[in-house]
Design a protein around this motif. Structure first.
Motif, PDB file in Angstrom:
ATOM      1  N   PHE A  98       0.803  -0.957  -0.184  1.00 34.70           N
ATOM      2  CA  PHE A  98       0.038  -0.102   0.403  1.00 34.70           C
ATOM      3  C   PHE A  98       1.279   1.327   0.144  1.00 34.70           C
ATOM      4  N   GLU A  99       0.207   1.838  -0.589  1.00 32.33           N
ATOM      5  CA  GLU A  99       0.576   3.411  -0.330  1.00 32.33           C
ATOM      6  C   GLU A  99       0.944   4.158   0.703  1.00 32.33           C
ATOM      7  N   LYS A 100       1.496   5.327   1.342  1.00 35.79           N
ATOM      8  CA  LYS A 100       1.426   5.621   2.749  1.00 35.79           C
ATOM      9  C   LYS A 100       0.497   7.136   2.812  1.00 35.79           C
ATOM     10  N   ILE A 101      -0.184   6.970   3.505  1.00 33.08           N
ATOM     11  CA  ILE A 101      -1.313   8.183   3.975  1.00 33.08           C
ATOM     12  C   ILE A 101      -1.139   9.273   3.534  1.00 33.08           C
ATOM     13  N   ASP A 102      -1.244  10.162   3.396  1.00 31.07           N
ATOM     14  CA  ASP A 102      -0.633  12.293   3.647  1.00 31.07           C
ATOM     15  C   ASP A 102      -1.695  12.165   4.425  1.00 31.07           C
ATOM     16  N   TRP A 103      -1.418  12.001   5.102  1.00 35.96           N
ATOM     17  CA  TRP A 103      -2.438  12.897   6.414  1.00 35.96           C
ATOM     18  C   TRP A 103      -3.458  13.747   7.147  1.00 35.96           C
ATOM     19  N   ALA A 104      -2.232  15.486   5.855  1.00 37.66           N
ATOM     20  CA  ALA A 104      -2.170  16.475   5.676  1.00 37.66           C
ATOM     21  C   ALA A 104      -3.526  16.874   4.977  1.00 37.66           C
ATOM     22  N   LYS A 105      -3.570  16.081   3.602  1.00 34.60           N
ATOM     23  CA  LYS A 105      -4.045  16.156   3.052  1.00 34.60           C
ATOM     24  C   LYS A 105      -6.195  15.830   3.508  1.00 34.60           C
ATOM     25  N   LEU A 106      -6.055  14.659   4.468  1.00 33.57           N
ATOM     26  CA  LEU A 106      -7.245  14.842   5.339  1.00 33.57           C
ATOM     27  C   LEU A 106      -7.618  15.845   6.463  1.00 33.57           C
ATOM     28  N   GLY A 107      -6.436  16.609   6.197  1.00 26.64           N
ATOM     29  CA  GLY A 107      -6.781  17.087   7.815  1.00 26.64           C
ATOM     30  C   GLY A 107      -5.755  17.574   9.393  1.00 26.64           C
ATOM     31  N   GLY A 108      -5.218  16.254   9.371  1.00 30.51           N
ATOM     32  CA  GLY A 108      -4.907  15.461  10.280  1.00 30.51           C
ATOM     33  C   GLY A 108      -5.161  14.209  10.943  1.00 30.51           C
ATOM     34  N   LYS A 109      -4.232  13.832  11.582  1.00 25.32           N
ATOM     35  CA  LYS A 109      -3.882  12.377  12.083  1.00 25.32           C
ATOM     36  C   LYS A 109      -5.557  12.768  13.836  1.00 25.32           C
ATOM     37  N   ASP A 110      -5.248  13.566  14.361  1.00 26.16           N
ATOM     38  CA  ASP A 110      -6.128  14.129  15.637  1.00 26.16           C
ATOM     39  C   ASP A 110      -7.391  14.261  15.669  1.00 26.16           C
ATOM     40  N   PHE A 112      -8.732  11.952  13.905  1.00 31.47           N
ATOM     41  CA  PHE A 112      -9.297  10.477  13.359  1.00 31.47           C
ATOM     42  C   PHE A 112      -9.921   9.820  15.051  1.00 31.47           C
ATOM     43  N   LEU A 113     -10.470   8.860  14.893  1.00 32.79           N
ATOM     44  CA  LEU A 113     -10.753   7.669  16.483  1.00 32.79           C
ATOM     45  C   LEU A 113      -9.080   7.451  16.585  1.00 32.79           C
ATOM     46  N   LYS A 114      -8.819   7.046  17.202  1.00 30.22           N
ATOM     47  CA  LYS A 114      -7.363   6.015  17.753  1.00 30.22           C
ATOM     48  C   LYS A 114      -7.338   5.116  16.596  1.00 30.22           C
ATOM     49  N   ASP A 115      -7.911   4.431  16.485  1.00 25.83           N
ATOM     50  CA  ASP A 115      -7.708   3.275  15.874  1.00 25.83           C
ATOM     51  C   ASP A 115      -8.406   3.538  14.472  1.00 25.83           C
ATOM     52  N   ALA A 116      -8.840   4.263  13.700  1.00 25.44           N
ATOM     53  CA  ALA A 116      -8.824   4.455  12.343  1.00 25.44           C
ATOM     54  C   ALA A 116      -7.381   5.371  11.798  1.00 25.44           C
ATOM     55  N   VAL A 117      -6.395   5.382  12.389  1.00 22.53           N
ATOM     56  CA  VAL A 117      -5.845   5.787  12.460  1.00 22.53           C
ATOM     57  C   VAL A 117      -4.085   5.178  11.868  1.00 22.53           C
ATOM     58  N   SER A 118      -3.796   4.974  11.063  1.00 18.97           N
ATOM     59  CA  SER A 118      -2.429   4.020  10.625  1.00 18.97           C
ATOM     60  C   SER A 118      -1.585   4.428   9.456  1.00 18.97           C
ATOM     61  N   GLU A 119      -0.745   4.287   9.210  1.00 24.25           N
ATOM     62  CA  GLU A 119       1.185   4.265   8.352  1.00 24.25           C
ATOM     63  C   GLU A 119       0.037   4.760   6.796  1.00 24.25           C
ATOM     64  N   CYS A 120      -0.917   3.007   6.722  1.00 28.54           N
ATOM     65  CA  CYS A 120      -1.408   2.986   5.567  1.00 28.54           C
ATOM     66  C   CYS A 120      -2.540   2.837   5.560  1.00 28.54           C
TER      67      CYS A 120
END
Length: 347
Positions: A98-110, A112-120
């Protein structure tokens, strides 16, 4: 022009043609089919295409890391965005599928729910494996997995998902293990033995399902008196087919599915647009009214119609009596327990 140069130009032309064909392919999004994908089409797929003018096709699959490995190793992967379970996410990320997720494009990891955040992957839904039955056929229905094993009180076949994952947990809870102690127990050979022994007690009455659409069908046809099922599929059958299926949240197992982008996707830019769209709380809020799965953006649940909240896995009352399906345990033990399960099934 010499022959070698000519050959190189032909090869280059072929490569460019292939690349152009790959680029020309519509964005492909793969999910789990049935009532869930029907809901996604209404809440996500059609609105996404209308808003962005990106052309996309949707397909369905039944899961399995082997399917994703084969797609990538064969060099003919035609999937861009795929919804995966937690161990597929972890293994595929580790193996570079899988590609790595660019979290900046989704508004940031914070956000989302903790269990919804991962590198890919970014979490798509929170859902539960629940005990379900037909309220028209069983008036005073089962309240727990212990009742699921009570053939005398509740005659009829039982349907479980084919495989060890979820079933070993369910068996131990039915055998009296407190949900909080399930993985501690399963981490020992004696605990695994206990779970399989408990399943063996029910084996003459067991049938198996592999697709999420099957448990409601099995209840409707009377093929099974009780099933394990995805909570949303049961609710969808009640809504669309006017069924009176009931669920017990007690001892249910909850988990998070995620969206991933396949490595090397020629449609990565459109895939990232898609992830941003389906992760936007204003769009996520439109899914639970169509199928009651929990959503993963922290701001989204507050936007959902309050009448639907009691049916969501993320409702605190439901979470309180549920057990998180441990991806860590299954990552470490899936292969050997799959072998054990298949051997047990063949006996």
């Amino acid at each position: 022009m010499n022959k070698r140069a000519n050959t190189l130009l032909i090869a280059l032309g072929a490569t460019l043609a292939l690349a152009t064909a790959a680029q020309a392919r519509d964005l492909s999004v793969v999910s789990w089919g049935g009532a869930y994908q029907d809901a996604q089409k209404e809440a996500y797929f059609r609105p996404f295409m209308e808003k962005t003018k990106v052309k996309m096709v949707d397909e369905s699959w039944d899961g399995g890391i082997g399917v994703l490995r084969a797609k990538m190793q064969g060099g003919a992967n035609n999937w861009d965005v795929v919804q995966v379970e937690s161990e597929e996410l972890a293994l595929g990320c580790e193996e570079g599928l899988f590609e790595k997720i660019d979290w900046a494009k989704l508004g940031g990891k914070d956000k989302f729910l903790k269990d919804a955040v991962s590198e890919c992957g970014v979490g798509a839904i929170v859902y539960n494996f629940v005990l379900a039955y037909d309220g028209d056929k069983i008036k005073d229905g089962p309240k727990s997995w212990k009742d699921f094993w009570d053939i005398k009180k509740f005659p009829g076949k039982r349907a479980l998902r084919k495989g060890p994952k979820t079933n070993l947990e369910i068996a131990l809870i039915a055998d009296g293990v407190a949900p909080g102690d399930v993985y501690k127990t399963l981490s020992t050979p004696a605990g695994v033995e206990r779970a399989f022994n408990k399943l063996s007690q029910l084996k003459p009455s067991l049938i198996w399902w592999e697709k999420g659409a099957q448990p409601p069908q099995m209840l409707a046809s009377g093929e099974a008196a009780m099933v394990s099922a995805y909570n949303g599929r049961i609710a969808a059958a009640n809504k669309s087919d006017k069924k009176n299926f009931r669920m017990s949240w007690n001892g249910s197992l909850y988990t998070v599915d995620s969206w991933v982008i396949m490595k090397g996707s020629p449609n990565k830019a459109q895939a990232e647009q898609f992830l941003a769209f389906v992760s936007d709380p204003q769009n996520q809020k439109n899914l639970p009214p169509k199928i009651p799965y929990g959503i993963t953006h922290n701001a989204a649940t507050a936007l959902v119609d309050k009448a639907i909240l009691p049916d969501l896995p993320t409702n605190p009352a439901n979470l309180k009596v549920s057990l998180y399906l441990s991806d860590k345990f299954w990552l470490e033990n899936l292969d050997k327990l799959n072998q054990r399960f298949n051997a047990w099934l063949a006996k």
